[in-house]
Design a protein around this motif. Sequence first.
Motif, PDB file in Angstrom:
ATOM      1  N   TYR A 208      25.315  27.630  41.069  1.00 40.95           N
ATOM      2  CA  TYR A 208      24.480  26.987  42.084  1.00 40.95           C
ATOM      3  C   TYR A 208      25.219  26.788  43.406  1.00 40.95           C
ATOM      4  O   TYR A 208      24.591  26.650  44.458  1.00 40.95           O
ATOM      5  N   SER A 209      26.550  26.792  43.386  1.00 40.77           N
ATOM      6  CA  SER A 209      27.325  26.498  44.594  1.00 40.77           C
ATOM      7  C   SER A 209      27.955  27.737  45.225  1.00 40.77           C
ATOM      8  O   SER A 209      28.587  27.639  46.273  1.00 40.77           O
ATOM      9  N   LEU A 210      27.786  28.913  44.614  1.00 40.48           N
ATOM     10  CA  LEU A 210      28.409  30.116  45.166  1.00 40.48           C
ATOM     11  C   LEU A 210      27.703  30.553  46.448  1.00 40.48           C
ATOM     12  O   LEU A 210      26.468  30.555  46.522  1.00 40.48           O
ATOM     13  N   PRO A 211      28.461  30.958  47.464  1.00 44.88           N
ATOM     14  CA  PRO A 211      27.851  31.418  48.711  1.00 44.88           C
ATOM     15  C   PRO A 211      27.334  32.851  48.589  1.00 44.88           C
ATOM     16  O   PRO A 211      27.445  33.486  47.529  1.00 44.88           O
ATOM     17  N   GLU A 212      26.800  33.360  49.661  1.00 42.72           N
ATOM     18  CA  GLU A 212      26.268  34.729  49.665  1.00 42.72           C
ATOM     19  C   GLU A 212      27.372  35.743  49.416  1.00 42.72           C
ATOM     20  O   GLU A 212      27.173  36.735  48.699  1.00 42.72           O
ATOM     21  N   GLN A 213      28.552  35.490  49.947  1.00 45.31           N
ATOM     22  CA  GLN A 213      29.682  36.386  49.763  1.00 45.31           C
ATOM     23  C   GLN A 213      30.969  35.581  49.911  1.00 45.31           C
ATOM     24  O   GLN A 213      30.949  34.467  50.451  1.00 45.31           O
ATOM     25  N   PRO A 214      32.070  36.086  49.413  1.00 40.87           N
ATOM     26  CA  PRO A 214      33.327  35.328  49.472  1.00 40.87           C
ATOM     27  C   PRO A 214      33.785  35.104  50.911  1.00 40.87           C
ATOM     28  O   PRO A 214      33.580  35.942  51.783  1.00 40.87           O
ATOM     29  N   THR A 215      34.416  33.976  51.117  1.00 38.43           N
ATOM     30  CA  THR A 215      34.903  33.619  52.445  1.00 38.43           C
ATOM     31  C   THR A 215      36.414  33.733  52.570  1.00 38.43           C
ATOM     32  O   THR A 215      36.948  33.694  53.672  1.00 38.43           O
ATOM     33  N   ASN A 216      37.113  33.829  51.441  1.00 37.67           N
ATOM     34  CA  ASN A 216      38.568  34.000  51.456  1.00 37.67           C
ATOM     35  C   ASN A 216      38.980  34.705  50.174  1.00 37.67           C
ATOM     36  O   ASN A 216      38.133  34.998  49.310  1.00 37.67           O
ATOM     37  N   GLU A 217      40.265  34.973  50.044  1.00 34.86           N
ATOM     38  CA  GLU A 217      40.738  35.718  48.874  1.00 34.86           C
ATOM     39  C   GLU A 217      40.574  34.939  47.577  1.00 34.86           C
ATOM     40  O   GLU A 217      40.344  35.513  46.519  1.00 34.86           O
ATOM     41  N   SER A 218      40.684  33.650  47.659  1.00 35.36           N
ATOM     42  CA  SER A 218      40.506  32.842  46.459  1.00 35.36           C
ATOM     43  C   SER A 218      39.071  32.939  45.941  1.00 35.36           C
ATOM     44  O   SER A 218      38.836  33.158  44.744  1.00 35.36           O
ATOM     45  N   SER A 219      38.105  32.789  46.827  1.00 31.25           N
ATOM     46  CA  SER A 219      36.703  32.902  46.405  1.00 31.25           C
ATOM     47  C   SER A 219      36.364  34.337  46.014  1.00 31.25           C
ATOM     48  O   SER A 219      35.512  34.582  45.149  1.00 31.25           O
ATOM     49  N   ARG A 220      37.036  35.318  46.643  1.00 25.38           N
ATOM     50  CA  ARG A 220      36.802  36.724  46.281  1.00 25.38           C
ATOM     51  C   ARG A 220      37.183  36.984  44.827  1.00 25.38           C
ATOM     52  O   ARG A 220      36.477  37.677  44.086  1.00 25.38           O
ATOM     53  N   LEU A 221      38.293  36.404  44.390  1.00 24.25           N
ATOM     54  CA  LEU A 221      38.716  36.571  42.999  1.00 24.25           C
ATOM     55  C   LEU A 221      37.738  35.902  42.037  1.00 24.25           C
ATOM     56  O   LEU A 221      37.530  36.376  40.916  1.00 24.25           O
ATOM     57  N   ILE A 222      37.141  34.803  42.471  1.00 18.12           N
ATOM     58  CA  ILE A 222      36.126  34.141  41.645  1.00 18.12           C
ATOM     59  C   ILE A 222      34.924  35.067  41.457  1.00 18.12           C
ATOM     60  O   ILE A 222      34.403  35.230  40.344  1.00 18.12           O
ATOM     61  N   PHE A 223      34.473  35.695  42.533  1.00 18.41           N
ATOM     62  CA  PHE A 223      33.355  36.638  42.438  1.00 18.41           C
ATOM     63  C   PHE A 223      33.712  37.820  41.544  1.00 18.41           C
ATOM     64  O   PHE A 223      32.907  38.276  40.731  1.00 18.41           O
ATOM     65  N   TYR A 224      34.919  38.351  41.719  1.00 14.09           N
ATOM     66  CA  TYR A 224      35.358  39.460  40.869  1.00 14.09           C
ATOM     67  C   TYR A 224      35.302  39.075  39.390  1.00 14.09           C
ATOM     68  O   TYR A 224      34.813  39.831  38.547  1.00 14.09           O
ATOM     69  N   SER A 225      35.830  37.914  39.095  1.00 16.60           N
ATOM     70  CA  SER A 225      35.869  37.478  37.702  1.00 16.60           C
ATOM     71  C   SER A 225      34.470  37.293  37.136  1.00 16.60           C
ATOM     72  O   SER A 225      34.193  37.658  35.980  1.00 16.60           O
ATOM     73  N   LEU A 226      33.571  36.730  37.930  1.00 14.37           N
ATOM     74  CA  LEU A 226      32.192  36.524  37.477  1.00 14.37           C
ATOM     75  C   LEU A 226      31.503  37.862  37.209  1.00 14.37           C
ATOM     76  O   LEU A 226      30.888  38.062  36.147  1.00 14.37           O
ATOM     77  N   VAL A 227      31.594  38.776  38.163  1.00 12.02           N
ATOM     78  CA  VAL A 227      30.955  40.087  38.002  1.00 12.02           C
ATOM     79  C   VAL A 227      31.531  40.821  36.802  1.00 12.02           C
ATOM     80  O   VAL A 227      30.796  41.420  35.998  1.00 12.02           O
ATOM     81  N   ASN A 228      32.823  40.761  36.657  1.00 14.76           N
ATOM     82  CA  ASN A 228      33.467  41.425  35.526  1.00 14.76           C
ATOM     83  C   ASN A 228      33.003  40.827  34.193  1.00 14.76           C
ATOM     84  O   ASN A 228      32.724  41.559  33.231  1.00 14.76           O
ATOM     85  N   SER A 229      32.900  39.499  34.126  1.00 11.59           N
ATOM     86  CA  SER A 229      32.463  38.835  32.892  1.00 11.59           C
ATOM     87  C   SER A 229      31.020  39.205  32.551  1.00 11.59           C
ATOM     88  O   SER A 229      30.684  39.433  31.372  1.00 11.59           O
ATOM     89  N   MET A 230      30.157  39.288  33.566  1.00 16.08           N
ATOM     90  CA  MET A 230      28.771  39.681  33.327  1.00 16.08           C
ATOM     91  C   MET A 230      28.687  41.108  32.808  1.00 16.08           C
ATOM     92  O   MET A 230      27.907  41.410  31.886  1.00 16.08           O
TER      93      MET A 230
END
Length: 399
Positions: free
Chosen positions: A327-349
């Motif tokens: 619910y709190s994720l933005p449209e796209q990552p804003t820094n490298e830390s959030s980018r890794l979070i998106f990567y991990s989520l997509v990979n897990s899905m």
Amino acid sequence: MITQSSLRSAQRFISTKKPISENVILADALNLLSPSLVRAKPFKPSLFNNLTKGSAQEQYKHDDIMNVKLPTNSNAENYVNNLLVGLQSSTIINKSRYQLLTMSSKDLFTYIKTVTSEEKLFEIIQLFHYQNKLTVRLLTEIVLNRSLVNLTKGPINLINLNEGSIKINQTNYIQSYFNSSKSDISWNDPLNHIQFNIILLKKYHDLKKPLLIIKNLKDHFNSQYLPLIKSKKLSPFYERIIWKFNFEYIKQFDEMYYISNLNSLQSSFLIWESSSSNSIEICKYILENSPNLNSIQKIFLSLCCNPSIDTKLISALKKLSIKYKLYSLPEQPTNESSRLIFYSLVNSMEILMTNDFSKNQELLQTLEDLKNFRQTKLLSKELVSEELRWINEEILVRS
């Protein structure tokens, strides 16, 4: 001739002093007692004393008569109480009193999970209470221990906590060792009391007491819980507990009703995460009635709406939603830390869908959506350099 029995009777008659308690004797031996207050001698009218020594006004100072000090609880008495708690605790708790009080919060909570004696848990409550360190977080860890069963016994009546304060039971528990001068303690933040009432829902469930769950919700849901949810003053942890037991035991309104009325994307996801039924219908409703969904949220909900996925996959997706706070994720990552979070989520899905892909061909479209999301939002040249993109791809492959 004076017999021994008559001598004893005379001694009892002559002695008028009250028996000294064992606590006072112990405190005196440890040199912990404060000096006793000097009291004025009681006035006894006497004609002889009046003639020889003067009037009562002359015999007694005015301050001694008017300023009579009532006995107070000294710091020494509190120290004795703490000492006695420590002596008693040292015989019951495996770790010493000092070790428990100086532990880090993480180590203390880990230790509490290992305690298998209800009496030991009561002793820990009593110990931290007398050090003014019994926080709502610590009490929560103790209460959720499966060994604690009797909520109305021990040093605190956990069911009947008054608003904003914790009343200590006036029972014989440890009171046989001393009379407590501290009758209650307070949590400065009134929200802590509400949070603890929410924790009791989980405890009642563990104890298989559905009537207490219903009573708790009827007493507090509309008056306290729901207003705090609307104002977003409750953390997701507590909100999930409320929704879980409200839908299981009250059932006055369904999940879609609250999603519509609250109009909060966060609460919508938390309601779905907490609900044990209607998962696909809830996701469809969120997807169709939430205009502010971003790309990754739409992809995730479309996957959860797939009618061919089984309950095991839905359960795994709920865990991902909780872990990554969808619910709190933005449209796209804003820094490298959030980018890794998106990567991990997509990979897990992708891993979840790949494991079920052989049985469910309808997941192909969602896999394509995830692939496009990675290319456009995570690996685009405008967002990341070639070198950094290679590093991120390596992290993705190896995760």
